[in-house]
Design an enzyme around this catalytic site. Structure first.
Site, PDB file in Angstrom:
ATOM      1  N   ILE A  50     -29.796 -16.065  22.327  1.00 41.18           N
ATOM      2  CA  ILE A  50     -28.851 -15.594  23.237  1.00 41.18           C
ATOM      3  C   ILE A  50     -29.556 -14.367  23.655  1.00 41.18           C
ATOM      4  CG2 ILE A  50     -26.713 -14.933  24.037  1.00 41.18           C
ATOM      5  CD1 ILE A  50     -25.798 -16.427  21.516  1.00 41.18           C
ATOM      6  N   CYS A  51     -29.741 -13.807  24.991  1.00 42.69           N
ATOM      7  CA  CYS A  51     -30.191 -12.763  25.743  1.00 42.69           C
ATOM      8  C   CYS A  51     -28.779 -12.185  26.162  1.00 42.69           C
ATOM      9  CB  CYS A  51     -31.097 -12.745  26.615  1.00 42.69           C
ATOM     10  SG  CYS A  51     -31.579 -11.223  27.368  1.00 42.69           S
ATOM     11  N   LEU A  52     -28.061 -11.124  25.279  1.00 43.75           N
ATOM     12  CA  LEU A  52     -27.035 -10.427  25.830  1.00 43.75           C
ATOM     13  C   LEU A  52     -26.971  -8.918  25.211  1.00 43.75           C
ATOM     14  CD1 LEU A  52     -24.066 -10.742  27.166  1.00 43.75           C
ATOM     15  CD2 LEU A  52     -23.197 -11.466  25.015  1.00 43.75           C
ATOM     16  N   ASN A  66     -29.467 -17.608  30.301  1.00 38.69           N
ATOM     17  CA  ASN A  66     -29.599 -16.692  29.343  1.00 38.69           C
ATOM     18  C   ASN A  66     -29.636 -17.057  27.913  1.00 38.69           C
ATOM     19  OD1 ASN A  66     -27.756 -15.239  31.746  1.00 38.69           O
ATOM     20  ND2 ASN A  66     -29.428 -14.195  31.304  1.00 38.69           N
TER      21      ASN A  66
END
Lengths: 199, 479
Positions: free
Chosen positions: A91-93, A83
């Site tokens: 960041i993929c959050l 991620n």
């Protein structure tokens, strides 16, 4: 910078400094400039993960509309994680995007990122290469992530075999990081990595 | 305001015509057998073009009737309806079954509310300022924030285009902010309030299956129909024609998913298909370069007078009969045993066959618009030289309109055929498509060359072409 944002960051800064996580050296927050628009975060790799023993530095940019919009966060320390982009550190959050809530704080963000390191979500990937490796060969993924933690985040677990392969490529005139990326992407298959680098 | 598609004649009757035709015919309605319009015309579609105010009234009526029926507040009724695609019956069923769960599912109430505070002073968790309790407000979840923070929260969200999905500011809280709560906080901020109401209205219309915004540029009209089908609606204001279900260009007999797939494919393969867009071809007999300047595919070489088909360059004579084969694509029956390369080549040839015909009809439609201009000039000329009156020539416009309608349907038969599985049904379809194709070219040829006021022949041709079109739609339009 809007008044609320500065007020909030000042307060949050103290919150992190005082918190028990700092005492345990798990999270840390530093000011980069004096007007609270940019900060430097640091999180420790969670125990029993490939990131254990590493320290990961984060760039935190506070928008003017903070806390009504989320802070912009990316990894400065290079990291191998489904991620997180191995190239840019993006960041993929969800909480850094549409699931952000104004009542959340930088402490929540840092702790969530730490949680992300313990539990990756390969179905919502930021780095497709890493995510594919995670799904197809999780052992290979762990080995690679541990090696990156050792190489970039000061992790204690060196892997002589990986280092040897990188050295072979470096001897051929390839830059070290580039060699590491190629080998990591091809499951440490020296032949295929070489082929890709010289094609 | 029910509109029927058939009324596309260019002739205008003025409103103050003293004779009321409708009443005249309606008078002896009693002994006329009532027929289902769907059986006569497969494209029949009942819809209304509404203004924003009319749609607001319509929505408010459903909100009011639901709130009366369940004895709940209009605010709650509105959120419930919006969350259930405005299906009142479903809301009523769910609510009667389990009211509290329904409200939790609709994200109005939290699964477990917080306790209400008792002290007089409180620190807002967002701006970290201690303030008197009066300055705070909260949703049913009990998460308290100061009013100024709520206002900023709304402003930031609305400026990002978010309206009905604005939620509480607390961490992990999913409760949605109802319209009334937002409006109450924004009562002194006219601009942002109006923006919010505009977005909310758009969300409501988009979530309502019986409503569709007219896709025409800057057109405020909203089309309403109880029949949620892929049928043709024409905006009364801007005259845009579109499919009611997907809002794109009308596409019968192809359905919404298939036309989407086709258009994406065409856009992806545009480079491959580009060479087709060239406007010239060589005459198959004398090889002189010919540019297509009319809609008709029946070409006559200006040099050697050879009649040929623009699409397949075959002799026109062999086209006119039952054996019109130009529209059909002949698949290689042994393709499964060929190499991968041969299969790829075959797939491309097949696609190009359909694409070429699709593109050609689209171009013909545009060229026929120019023909209409020429028609006007020709009629003027005729009238000036004493050949009939303007009225005598009106039938030509009616036939040009019919031609456009038929060609439009014909254009959309090609994506349909492309995605159809081989078999007897496809054979039937291609047979009918070929028939339609032949009659349309006949009609196009005749319109371009109409020289007299003798309308019998042309009207006969119009009738045949339209019959072919409705027959094809009756058999294959499945909406």
């Amino acid at each position: 910078m809007a008044n609320i944002a500065a007020q909030r960051i000042k307060r949050e800064f103290k919150e992190v400094i005082r918190s028990e996580e700092v005492a345990k050296c798990a999270i840390k927050l530093d000011l980069v400039d004096n007007n609270y628009t940019e900060l430097r975060g640091e999180i420790a790799g969670p125990p029993d993960t490939a990131y254990e023993g590493g320290n990961f530095v984060l760039e935190i940019k506070v928008p003017e509309t903070y806390p009504f919009n989320p802070p912009k966060v990316r990894f400065i320390t290079k990291i191998w994680h489904p991620n997180i982009s191995s190239v840019t550190g993006a960041i993929c959050l969800d909480i850094l995007k549409d699931q952000w809530a104004a009542a959340m704080t930088l402490r929540t963000v840092l702790l969530s990122l730490q949680a992300l390191l313990s539990a990756a979500e390969p179905d919502d990937p930021q780095d497709a290469v890493v995510a594919r490796q995670y799904k197809e060969n999780v052992e290979m993924f762990r080995l690679t992530a541990r090696h990156w933690t050792n190489a970039y985040a000061g992790g204690p677990n060196a892997n002589p075999e990986c280092d040897e392969k990188i050295k072979r490529l470096v001897d051929m005139g390839i830059e070290e990081h580039q060699a590491r990326v190629a080998l990591s992407s091809y499951n440490w298959d020296l032949e295929r990595a070489t082929e890709q680098l010289f094609s | 305001m029910a509109a029927s598609q058939e009324n596309e004649s260019d002739m205008d009757f003025s409103d103050n015509d003293c004779y009321d035709y409708n009443n005249y015919y309606n008078d002896d309605d009693s002994d006329v057998e009532h027929v289902d319009p769907m059986k006569v015309d497969p494209e029949y579609f009942e819809y209304r073009c509404l203004s924003e105010e009319e749609v607001e009234r319509l929505l408010n009526e459903s909100v009011e009737s639901l709130s009366n029926c369940l004895r709940i507040s209009p605010t709650l009724a509105k959120v419930l309806l919006h969350g259930h695609h405005w299906n009142s019956n479903e809301v009523i069923r769910k609510y009667k079954d389990n009211p509290s769960q329904t409200i939790i599912w609709a994200k109005i109430n939290p699964p477990s509310p917080q306790s209400i505070m008792t002290s007089n002073y409180y620190t807002c968790p967002v701006c970290v300022t201690p303030q008197h309790v009066e300055k705070f407000s909260h949703l049913p979840c009990g998460h308290k924030f100061c009013k100024d923070c709520w206002i900023t929260h709304f402003e930031v969200q609305i400026n990002q285009g978010i309206s009905t999905s604005i939620s509480c500011m607390a961490k992990d809280c999913v409760v949605l902010v109802p319209e009334s709560f937002v409006l109450m906080h924004l009562q002194h901020k006219t601009n942002i309030r109006e923006k919010y109401q505009h977005f909310v209205f758009q969300d409501y219309v988009k979530s309502h299956p019986e409503l569709r915004f007219c896709p025409g540029p800057n057109c405020p009209i909203i089309v309403h129909s109880r029949e949620i089908k892929a049928k043709k609606s024409i905006c009364e204001q801007c005259k845009t024609a579109f499919c009611f279900r997907c809002g794109c260009d009308y596409h019968a007999p192809t359905d919404c998913q298939v036309i989407k797939k086709w258009l994406i494919k065409c856009a992806d393969d545009s480079e491959t298909a580009n060479y087709i867009s060239a406007h010239t071809k060589d005459c198959p007999k004398c090889h002189i370069c010919i540019e297509k300047n009319g809609g008709c595919n029946h070409m006559q070489c200006y040099n050697c007078k050879h009649d040929f088909c623009w699409m397949c360059l075959g002799d026109w004579k062999s086209h006119g009969s039952e054996y019109y084969e130009c529209s059909r694509y002949r698949e290689n029956p042994n393709i499964a045993h060929e190499s991968v390369h041969a299969q790829a080549r075959e797939a491309l040839t097949k696609y190009l066959h359909y694409y070429e015909r699709w593109e050609n009809h689209s171009k013909s439609l545009k060229l026929e618009e120019q023909t209409l201009e020429k028609l006007r000039d020709r009629i003027n000329e005729k009238v000036m030289s004493g050949l009939g009156t303007w009225i005598d020539w009106q039938y030509l416009f009616a036939s040009a309109n019919l031609l456009a309608k038929c060609r439009y349907t014909l254009q959309y038969t090609y994506p349909f055929a492309y995605y159809m599985d081989a078999g007897p049904r496809k054979e039937l379809f291609e047979y009918q498509q070929a028939q339609l194709e032949a009659e349309i070219e006949n009609l196009s040829w005749k319109i371009e060359r109409a020289e007299t006021t003798d309308r019998g022949d042309l009207e006969n041709q119009m009738d045949i072409a339209e019959k072919r079109r409705t027959t094809l739609l009756k058999d294959f339009l499945d909406v």
